[in-house]
Design a protein around this motif. Structure first.
Motif, PDB file in Angstrom:
ATOM      1  N   ASN A 121       0.855  -1.174   0.000  1.00 23.51           N
ATOM      2  CA  ASN A 121       0.000   0.000   0.000  1.00 23.51           C
ATOM      3  C   ASN A 121       0.897   1.233   0.000  1.00 23.51           C
ATOM      4  O   ASN A 121       1.886   1.278   0.727  1.00 23.51           O
ATOM      5  N   GLU A 122       0.561   2.209  -0.832  1.00 19.29           N
ATOM      6  CA  GLU A 122       1.308   3.460  -0.821  1.00 19.29           C
ATOM      7  C   GLU A 122       0.323   4.600  -0.651  1.00 19.29           C
ATOM      8  O   GLU A 122      -0.650   4.719  -1.401  1.00 19.29           O
ATOM      9  N   TRP A 123       0.550   5.416   0.385  1.00 19.57           N
ATOM     10  CA  TRP A 123      -0.310   6.553   0.653  1.00 19.57           C
ATOM     11  C   TRP A 123       0.563   7.715   1.071  1.00 19.57           C
ATOM     12  O   TRP A 123       1.400   7.586   1.968  1.00 19.57           O
ATOM     13  N   ASN A 124       0.411   8.843   0.405  1.00 20.45           N
ATOM     14  CA  ASN A 124       1.233  10.035   0.660  1.00 20.45           C
ATOM     15  C   ASN A 124       2.721   9.735   0.573  1.00 20.45           C
ATOM     16  O   ASN A 124       3.518  10.223   1.373  1.00 20.45           O
ATOM     17  N   GLY A 125       3.097   8.876  -0.361  1.00 24.19           N
ATOM     18  CA  GLY A 125       4.502   8.559  -0.574  1.00 24.19           C
ATOM     19  C   GLY A 125       5.092   7.568   0.415  1.00 24.19           C
ATOM     20  O   GLY A 125       6.268   7.252   0.351  1.00 24.19           O
ATOM     21  N   ILE A 126       4.281   7.061   1.336  1.00 21.95           N
ATOM     22  CA  ILE A 126       4.761   6.102   2.327  1.00 21.95           C
ATOM     23  C   ILE A 126       4.247   4.711   1.948  1.00 21.95           C
ATOM     24  O   ILE A 126       3.041   4.504   1.793  1.00 21.95           O
ATOM     25  N   LYS A 127       5.188   3.770   1.791  1.00 26.75           N
ATOM     26  CA  LYS A 127       4.827   2.397   1.445  1.00 26.75           C
ATOM     27  C   LYS A 127       4.715   1.561   2.720  1.00 26.75           C
ATOM     28  O   LYS A 127       5.502   1.718   3.647  1.00 26.75           O
ATOM     29  N   SER A 128       3.722   0.678   2.724  1.00 29.68           N
ATOM     30  CA  SER A 128       3.570  -0.251   3.847  1.00 29.68           C
ATOM     31  C   SER A 128       3.032  -1.574   3.323  1.00 29.68           C
ATOM     32  O   SER A 128       2.465  -1.647   2.233  1.00 29.68           O
ATOM     33  N   VAL A 129       3.233  -2.606   4.102  1.00 29.31           N
ATOM     34  CA  VAL A 129       2.709  -3.920   3.761  1.00 29.31           C
ATOM     35  C   VAL A 129       1.395  -4.114   4.504  1.00 29.31           C
ATOM     36  O   VAL A 129       1.315  -3.894   5.711  1.00 29.31           O
ATOM     37  N   GLU A 130       0.370  -4.478   3.761  1.00 28.44           N
ATOM     38  CA  GLU A 130      -0.930  -4.788   4.341  1.00 28.44           C
ATOM     39  C   GLU A 130      -1.358  -6.141   3.800  1.00 28.44           C
ATOM     40  O   GLU A 130      -0.633  -6.767   3.027  1.00 28.44           O
ATOM     41  N   ALA A 131      -2.526  -6.593   4.212  1.00 28.59           N
ATOM     42  CA  ALA A 131      -2.972  -7.919   3.797  1.00 28.59           C
ATOM     43  C   ALA A 131      -4.432  -7.894   3.382  1.00 28.59           C
ATOM     44  O   ALA A 131      -5.240  -7.157   3.937  1.00 28.59           O
ATOM     45  N   ARG A 132      -4.729  -8.711   2.407  1.00 26.82           N
ATOM     46  CA  ARG A 132      -6.107  -8.964   1.984  1.00 26.82           C
ATOM     47  C   ARG A 132      -6.535 -10.257   2.669  1.00 26.82           C
ATOM     48  O   ARG A 132      -5.927 -11.308   2.473  1.00 26.82           O
ATOM     49  N   LEU A 133      -7.558 -10.170   3.495  1.00 28.96           N
ATOM     50  CA  LEU A 133      -8.029 -11.315   4.279  1.00 28.96           C
ATOM     51  C   LEU A 133      -8.859 -12.240   3.385  1.00 28.96           C
ATOM     52  O   LEU A 133      -9.838 -11.824   2.781  1.00 28.96           O
ATOM     53  N   LEU A 134      -8.437 -13.506   3.292  1.00 31.20           N
ATOM     54  CA  LEU A 134      -9.109 -14.473   2.421  1.00 31.20           C
ATOM     55  C   LEU A 134      -9.969 -15.462   3.197  1.00 31.20           C
ATOM     56  O   LEU A 134     -11.037 -15.856   2.747  1.00 31.20           O
ATOM     57  N   ASP A 135      -9.473 -15.893   4.346  1.00 28.48           N
ATOM     58  CA  ASP A 135     -10.195 -16.897   5.129  1.00 28.48           C
ATOM     59  C   ASP A 135      -9.703 -16.835   6.567  1.00 28.48           C
ATOM     60  O   ASP A 135      -8.614 -16.335   6.838  1.00 28.48           O
ATOM     61  N   LEU A 136     -10.506 -17.356   7.485  1.00 18.54           N
ATOM     62  CA  LEU A 136     -10.160 -17.354   8.896  1.00 18.54           C
ATOM     63  C   LEU A 136     -10.338 -18.731   9.488  1.00 18.54           C
ATOM     64  O   LEU A 136     -11.283 -19.436   9.155  1.00 18.54           O
ATOM     65  N   ASP A 137      -9.441 -19.080  10.382  1.00 21.46           N
ATOM     66  CA  ASP A 137      -9.581 -20.288  11.192  1.00 21.46           C
ATOM     67  C   ASP A 137     -10.003 -19.800  12.568  1.00 21.46           C
ATOM     68  O   ASP A 137      -9.296 -19.035  13.209  1.00 21.46           O
ATOM     69  N   PHE A 138     -11.168 -20.240  13.005  1.00 16.04           N
ATOM     70  CA  PHE A 138     -11.722 -19.804  14.285  1.00 16.04           C
ATOM     71  C   PHE A 138     -11.389 -20.758  15.422  1.00 16.04           C
ATOM     72  O   PHE A 138     -11.994 -20.738  16.467  1.00 16.04           O
ATOM     73  N   SER A 139     -10.384 -21.633  15.226  1.00 15.22           N
ATOM     74  CA  SER A 139     -10.093 -22.636  16.241  1.00 15.22           C
ATOM     75  C   SER A 139      -9.722 -22.015  17.584  1.00 15.22           C
ATOM     76  O   SER A 139      -9.917 -22.621  18.614  1.00 15.22           O
ATOM     77  N   ASN A 140      -9.180 -20.782  17.569  1.00 15.54           N
ATOM     78  CA  ASN A 140      -8.825 -20.115  18.817  1.00 15.54           C
ATOM     79  C   ASN A 140      -9.858 -19.062  19.213  1.00 15.54           C
ATOM     80  O   ASN A 140      -9.641 -18.305  20.121  1.00 15.54           O
ATOM     81  N   HIS A 141     -10.961 -18.987  18.488  1.00 16.03           N
ATOM     82  CA  HIS A 141     -11.967 -17.938  18.694  1.00 16.03           C
ATOM     83  C   HIS A 141     -12.931 -18.350  19.778  1.00 16.03           C
ATOM     84  O   HIS A 141     -13.347 -19.450  19.914  1.00 16.03           O
TER      85      HIS A 141
END
Length: 158
Positions: free
Chosen positions: A138-158
């Protein structure tokens, strides 16, 4: 000094022994998709996740695998036992979700899910989950960062 040597040095000083489990690339059954499981370091029953690279270098390495498409699917990462720090519902219908996550080592990652399933919209701060994600730059105002697109969740600890 490499990370492994630093950890061994600190653990030796604290009179404890770390356990190193190498990450691997795993296939998702009955699909042509795979995910990358990070290295795990276990110290006194606490698991830390470790990637070999800084965020910028890691994203650059992923870009070398492009172009993604049929036969060359985008890598999927499984994050183990991460804690939810913040939950934000977004969009006009409030059906998109942003999660701020933290692993046991303190590393944080922002995740987004568009058209999130109803079960995901009920997540709470402090819940522990094991999401499958795709990393994005992701780049916003010239600052790059790593983000994630959430595809699936394991609720075993939920």
């Amino acid at each position: 000094m490499k990370l492994k040597k630093k950890i061994e040095f600190v653990c030796d000083f604290c009179n404890t022994t770390p356990k190193f489990i190498n990450g691997s690339i795993r296939k998702i059954d009955k699909t042509n998709l795979s995910y990358i499981e990070p290295h795990r370091i276990i110290i006194n029953d606490i698991t830390f996740l470790a990637f070999n690279y800084s965020n910028e270098i890691f994203i650059e390495d992923l870009k070398q695998l492009e172009p993604f498409g049929a036969g060359n699917e985008e890598p999927i990462f499984r994050l183990r036992n991460v804690q939810i720090l913040n939950v934000t519902r977004m969009g006009a219908d409030r059906n998109h979700l942003r999660l701020d996550l933290r692993d046991n080592s303190g590393k944080q990652l922002k995740c987004i899910a568009f058209y999130a399933p109803e079960a995901w919209l009920n997540l709470d701060v402090s819940d522990r989950i094991e999401p499958l994600v795709q990393l994005i730059e992701n780049e916003w105002n010239g600052i790059k960062s790593v983000e994630a697109r959430l595809l699936d969740l394991d609720f075993s600890n939920h």
